[in-house]
Design a protein around this motif. Structure first.
Motif, PDB file in Angstrom:
ATOM      1  N   THR A 147      19.915  17.961  42.975  1.00 44.74           N
ATOM      2  CA  THR A 147      21.293  18.457  43.059  1.00 44.74           C
ATOM      3  C   THR A 147      21.369  19.852  42.440  1.00 44.74           C
ATOM      4  O   THR A 147      20.519  20.241  41.627  1.00 44.74           O
ATOM      5  CB  THR A 147      22.273  17.532  42.311  1.00 44.74           C
ATOM      6  N   GLU A 148      22.426  20.586  42.821  1.00 43.39           N
ATOM      7  CA  GLU A 148      22.739  21.875  42.188  1.00 43.39           C
ATOM      8  C   GLU A 148      24.247  21.951  42.021  1.00 43.39           C
ATOM      9  O   GLU A 148      25.005  21.681  42.961  1.00 43.39           O
ATOM     10  CB  GLU A 148      22.251  23.052  43.033  1.00 43.39           C
ATOM     11  N   LYS A 149      24.679  22.307  40.854  1.00 40.92           N
ATOM     12  CA  LYS A 149      26.104  22.427  40.536  1.00 40.92           C
ATOM     13  C   LYS A 149      26.427  23.893  40.317  1.00 40.92           C
ATOM     14  O   LYS A 149      25.835  24.548  39.455  1.00 40.92           O
ATOM     15  CB  LYS A 149      26.422  21.596  39.287  1.00 40.92           C
ATOM     16  N   VAL A 150      27.382  24.425  41.113  1.00 41.74           N
ATOM     17  CA  VAL A 150      27.732  25.854  41.059  1.00 41.74           C
ATOM     18  C   VAL A 150      29.233  25.982  40.799  1.00 41.74           C
ATOM     19  O   VAL A 150      30.050  25.325  41.483  1.00 41.74           O
ATOM     20  CB  VAL A 150      27.375  26.561  42.383  1.00 41.74           C
ATOM     21  N   GLU A 151      29.604  26.800  39.831  1.00 40.36           N
ATOM     22  CA  GLU A 151      31.025  27.020  39.537  1.00 40.36           C
ATOM     23  C   GLU A 151      31.615  27.975  40.557  1.00 40.36           C
ATOM     24  O   GLU A 151      31.051  29.035  40.858  1.00 40.36           O
ATOM     25  CB  GLU A 151      31.194  27.575  38.123  1.00 40.36           C
ATOM     26  N   LEU A 152      32.766  27.573  41.134  1.00 40.03           N
ATOM     27  CA  LEU A 152      33.436  28.383  42.149  1.00 40.03           C
ATOM     28  C   LEU A 152      34.333  29.429  41.494  1.00 40.03           C
ATOM     29  O   LEU A 152      34.825  29.243  40.354  1.00 40.03           O
ATOM     30  CB  LEU A 152      34.264  27.485  43.065  1.00 40.03           C
ATOM     31  N   ALA A 153      34.586  30.502  42.229  1.00 37.64           N
ATOM     32  CA  ALA A 153      35.377  31.609  41.673  1.00 37.64           C
ATOM     33  C   ALA A 153      36.795  31.165  41.350  1.00 37.64           C
ATOM     34  O   ALA A 153      37.394  31.598  40.365  1.00 37.64           O
ATOM     35  CB  ALA A 153      35.385  32.781  42.665  1.00 37.64           C
ATOM     36  N   GLY A 154      37.384  30.306  42.164  1.00 32.73           N
ATOM     37  CA  GLY A 154      38.767  29.891  41.941  1.00 32.73           C
ATOM     38  C   GLY A 154      38.896  28.717  40.999  1.00 32.73           C
ATOM     39  O   GLY A 154      39.985  28.130  40.898  1.00 32.73           O
ATOM     40  N   GLY A 155      37.856  28.339  40.329  1.00 28.76           N
ATOM     41  CA  GLY A 155      37.888  27.173  39.453  1.00 28.76           C
ATOM     42  C   GLY A 155      37.276  25.968  40.129  1.00 28.76           C
ATOM     43  O   GLY A 155      37.221  25.869  41.351  1.00 28.76           O
ATOM     44  N   GLY A 156      36.824  25.040  39.365  1.00 22.45           N
ATOM     45  CA  GLY A 156      36.161  23.861  39.909  1.00 22.45           C
ATOM     46  C   GLY A 156      34.699  24.143  40.229  1.00 22.45           C
ATOM     47  O   GLY A 156      34.167  25.237  39.942  1.00 22.45           O
ATOM     48  N   PHE A 157      34.049  23.161  40.842  1.00 29.01           N
ATOM     49  CA  PHE A 157      32.622  23.268  41.095  1.00 29.01           C
ATOM     50  C   PHE A 157      32.274  22.852  42.523  1.00 29.01           C
ATOM     51  O   PHE A 157      32.985  22.065  43.161  1.00 29.01           O
ATOM     52  CB  PHE A 157      31.853  22.360  40.116  1.00 29.01           C
ATOM     53  N   ARG A 158      31.161  23.387  42.979  1.00 26.93           N
ATOM     54  CA  ARG A 158      30.540  22.953  44.226  1.00 26.93           C
ATOM     55  C   ARG A 158      29.232  22.244  43.858  1.00 26.93           C
ATOM     56  O   ARG A 158      28.463  22.740  43.036  1.00 26.93           O
ATOM     57  CB  ARG A 158      30.251  24.135  45.135  1.00 26.93           C
ATOM     58  N   VAL A 159      29.000  21.079  44.466  1.00 28.30           N
ATOM     59  CA  VAL A 159      27.768  20.315  44.222  1.00 28.30           C
ATOM     60  C   VAL A 159      26.998  20.193  45.528  1.00 28.30           C
ATOM     61  O   VAL A 159      27.566  19.781  46.558  1.00 28.30           O
ATOM     62  CB  VAL A 159      28.077  18.911  43.657  1.00 28.30           C
ATOM     63  N   ASP A 160      25.746  20.589  45.492  1.00 27.28           N
ATOM     64  CA  ASP A 160      24.856  20.437  46.648  1.00 27.28           C
ATOM     65  C   ASP A 160      23.897  19.270  46.368  1.00 27.28           C
ATOM     66  O   ASP A 160      23.255  19.222  45.311  1.00 27.28           O
ATOM     67  CB  ASP A 160      24.048  21.706  46.900  1.00 27.28           C
TER      68      ASP A 160
END
Length: 782
Positions: free
Chosen positions: A657-670
């Motif tokens: 998995t990879e967890k990336v913080e989004l610019a508008g807040g919150g996270f994206r998980v791959d």
């Protein structure tokens, strides 16, 4: 003195006539040497003494024993190299030529080829002249090295050659009056020359069904159609085996046949199942199928110990009392292998004892001393004979390797070493070789499907058919004959004449699918189904309590989502595959695939460091370009991620998995799933790989369901090793409202309670067609 040749097809009465000759000679005060196969000894003596005949002056021996008897009288002897000692000398010859020790399989290949060459008097020089490629020249060199090491010893082929030289001398004293040779399927050119040479000194009677080239019969017996043959087809091997046991019991207790008048002939793979059934039915079975030192009991335990460090399995772990708990956990989890067992030990606080035993099983100091101490520690109460023979094999193995190499060779020699069975008299259980030359009142020929009973003709690895002689030329001038000689029909004819009453059975299918009946044994007509036979087991009696499987709760291990999927399909199958170890890791049903994928997944709960990535590039040069191309992404991933796991909740296992913080807040998980490169190449094929799985879609729902995770976007990617990752939903990711996500989450919630309670019961249906534990199930359908 003369050589008298008695010829006739199987069942023509050759043995009966020769037994009458033996009695006549013994009655006249003469001595008879009867030469046959070792497995025929008891049967021949029983036929000779069936009417109370005393048989004074009669002696049964094998051809090898006869050679040594003659050489002993001539005081021309050398120590015999027997059993695995011959294999050890072949290994030493290979080491001399290759400057490295071979694997056990390679050594067996060379040993068999050397034995065949010596049987036909082909010398290393002769073979070198035949050699046309590198492998043939290597064999000639190994053969020459083997022969050079035999200056002060003999193998069986050397003893035969020495005996042949002996009988060709002018003077020879033989202690017998008549030599009778019976029960052999064939004789080779050297054997025939020996019998002809021996016939110059004593009367020799040779009995064969098919005569070799250049040998004329003295007497020919006509075929006798005296065998009654019945042929039946069974639905599966279990039904066949139970019917045979009922029928044998009826023969013994209903018809009054003596146990020694009945025999069962079966392929080697069926023997253990028939022995188990015989215990249930109360049939006195005398198992004569070949037995290796490591086939059962403490010998099997010893081999499990030796193979434990390389491939730990639940069975091998249970062989060590200190590792019993770890073995039970591995059995429940359905895992095997060093990585999985090591992780299991770490999670359950057993790492210390596991590492101690891995260290204990490393060979240190003198290998034989280490072997003796290991058996004293773990094989307490083992029969003294087994310990002594196992130590003998350890001494041989010590000549072939040290450390792990010693362990591997010791295990191989234990599996090659044969030991005599201590069986009580009863119904003989034989294979197609040991039944040769024996005839019974009734024989059951079991499992007669295509390929189960054959002459064993196959091409040699070293010398192809086109470089070999016609059989007649091999007998006239010696030399290796062609192996394909069309002996299948003669082999089948022999099996068809092993009894006055022959019953042939075969299953129409097994868990691998439909089976083809052996036409040589069944003919072209379709056999009828098995006829009804009275019950032979208490469980088959009317009114008896029917078999009720024990479906009490069992420990099914941790609730991984993929385990729940398999449990939902059929909980009995999932449990059976785990117990019998016929499936992969329950966390990852498809297995780890390619070695590189396995290496990546070893980074459990961690990331690839620069040093580890460089090591992978060096270890997998064929994938170096792929690793370098994706180095940044591979270094960002977290591998072997487990999501969930609180009490009463499921656990999902994700490759990466990879967890990336989004610019508008919150996270994206791959979420990544690695697959072999051949499994996925576009979005459609990638979707096919993952659409029936539960783990990834359950993880999507779990991530969105937890507000504390602040997950705004989830992408599921299938990544073929060697290619680029394939995003299943590149635009916006996987929606939590997608039907697959809600469906998988509902199925997990529905399945989890029964899984946690340990309920196991069959779910018969289409899934039974591919079930590897179908034969254990009383409700399965096909």
């Amino acid at each position: 003195m003369s050589l008298k040749v008695l010829s006739g097809p199987p069942g023509s009465g050759r043995t009966r006539r020769l037994l009458a000759l033996a009695k006549k000679t013994c009655d006249a005060g003469g001595r008879v040497w009867w030469v046959g196969l070792p497995a025929q000894r008891g049967h021949t003596l029983r036929r000779l003494t069936a009417d109370g005949y005393a048989a004074l002056g009669f002696e049964f021996m094998s051809a090898q024993q006869l050679y040594y008897r003659l050489l002993t009288a001539a005081t021309d002897l050398r120590p015999l190299v027997v059993g695995t000692a011959r294999l050890v000398r072949v290994v030493e010859a290979l080491h001399h030529v290759n400057r490295a020790f071979p694997t056990p399989g390679e050594a067996r290949l060379f040993a068999a080829a050397i034995a065949e060459a010596k049987r036909y008097a082909v010398t290393p020089r002769d073979y070198e002249q035949l050699a046309a490629d590198t492998e043939q020249r290597r064999f000639a060199a190994v053969y020459a090295a083997y022969q050079a090491g035999m200056t002060n010893a003999w193998d069986y082929d050397d003893a035969r050659q020495a005996a042949l030289d002996l009988v060709n001398r002018k003077a020879l004293t033989v202690e017998a009056d008549v030599v009778i040779v019976d029960g052999l399927r064939e004789v080779g050119p050297l054997e025939l020359r020996f019998w002809r040479g021996l016939a110059r000194h004593i009367n020799v009677h040779l009995s064969l069904a098919v005569l070799p080239p250049g040998l004329e019969p003295t007497t020919v017996l006509p075929a006798r159609d005296s065998t009654v043959v019945e042929r039946f087809a069974a639905a599966n091997p279990v039904e066949e085996g139970r019917w045979v046991m009922r029928s044998v019991k009826q023969d013994l207790f209903g018809q009054g046949m003596a146990p020694l008048d009945v025999a069962i002939v079966a392929p080697a793979a069926r023997a253990r199942a028939l022995v188990a059934l015989a215990e249930e039915y109360g049939v006195p079975l005398m198992d004569e199928t070949p037995l290796a030192l490591a086939d059962e009991g403490q010998g099997r335990v010893l081999v499990d110990l030796l193979e434990l460090p390389e491939m730990p399995t639940p069975t091998r772990l249970l062989a060590v009392p200190a590792l019993e708990e770890l073995g039970r956990l591995a059995l429940e989890a359905g895992v095997a292998g060093n990585a999985a067992v090591g992780e299991l030990a770490r999670r359950n606080g057993l790492s210390e004892v596991w590492l101690q035993w891995r260290e204990r099983l490393k060979v240190t100091g003198d290998a034989v001393t280490w072997a003796r101490e290991l058996m004293a520690e773990l094989l307490e109460g083992a029969p003294r004979e087994l310990v002594e023979r196992a130590l003998g094999k350890a001494q041989e193995a010590a000549r072939l390797g040290a450390g792990d190499g010693f362990r591997a060779w010791w295990a191989a020699l234990l599996q090659d070493a044969r030991q005599a069975r201590a069986e009580g008299a009863g119904v003989a259980l034989l294979d197609a070789t040991s039944v040769s030359g024996r005839r019974y009142r009734k024989v059951y020929l079991v499992g007669a499907v295509e390929g189960a009973y054959r002459a064993g003709e196959r091409e040699d690895y070293f010398l192809p058919e086109e470089m070999r002689n016609d059989l007649s030329e091999s007998f006239a001038h010696l030399g290796l004959p062609r192996r394909f000689q069309g002996r299948g029909e003669a082999f089948a004819m022999e099996l068809l004449q092993r009894a006055d009453h022959l019953v042939i059975t075969a299953p129409l299918g097994d868990q691998g699918g439909p089976l083809v009946l052996d036409e040589a044994l069944f003919g072209a007509t379709e056999p009828p189904a098995l006829p009804l036979v009275p019950a032979g087991s208490r469980l088959e009696l009317p009114g008896a309590a029917p078999y009720v499987p024990d479906l009490s709760p069992v420990a099914l291990g941790r609730p991984y989502v993929e385990s729940l999927r398999r449990y939902h399909d059929c909980s009995f199958r999932m449990w059976g595959e785990g117990v019998l170890r016929v499936s992969g890791d329950v966390q990852d049903e498809e297995g780890v695939g390619e070695r590189l994928r396995a290496a990546l997944l070893q980074e459990r709960g961690g990331r690839l460091t620069v040093e580890r990535l460089a090591a992978l590039v060096e270890e997998f040069p064929n994938h170096a370009a792929w690793l370098n191309k994706h180095a940044q992404l591979l270094s960002r991933l977290t591998y072997g991620v487990e999501l969930g796991g609180r009490a009463g909740f499921a656990i999902t296992y994700l490759h990466a998995t990879e967890k990336v913080e989004l610019a508008g807040g919150g996270f994206r998980v791959d979420i990544y799933r690695f697959v072999p490169w051949s499994k996925a190449w576009d979005e459609e094929s990638a979707d096919d790989v993952i659409k029936n799985r539960w783990s990834e879609y359950w993880a999507v729902g779990a991530l969105f369901a937890q507000p504390a995770f602040r997950v705004q976007e989830v992408h599921v990617l299938v990544w073929p090793i060697g290619e680029d990752p394939i995003d299943l939903a590149p635009r916006g990711g996987v929606s939590p409202r997608w039907l697959r996500v809600s469906e998988k989450r509902s199925l997990v919630e529905e399945t989890l309670p029964a899984f946690m309670r340990g309920e196991v019961k069959p779910n018969p249906g289409f899934i039974c067609r591919t079930c590897p534990v179908f034969d254990l199930c009383r409700e399965g359908v096909r």
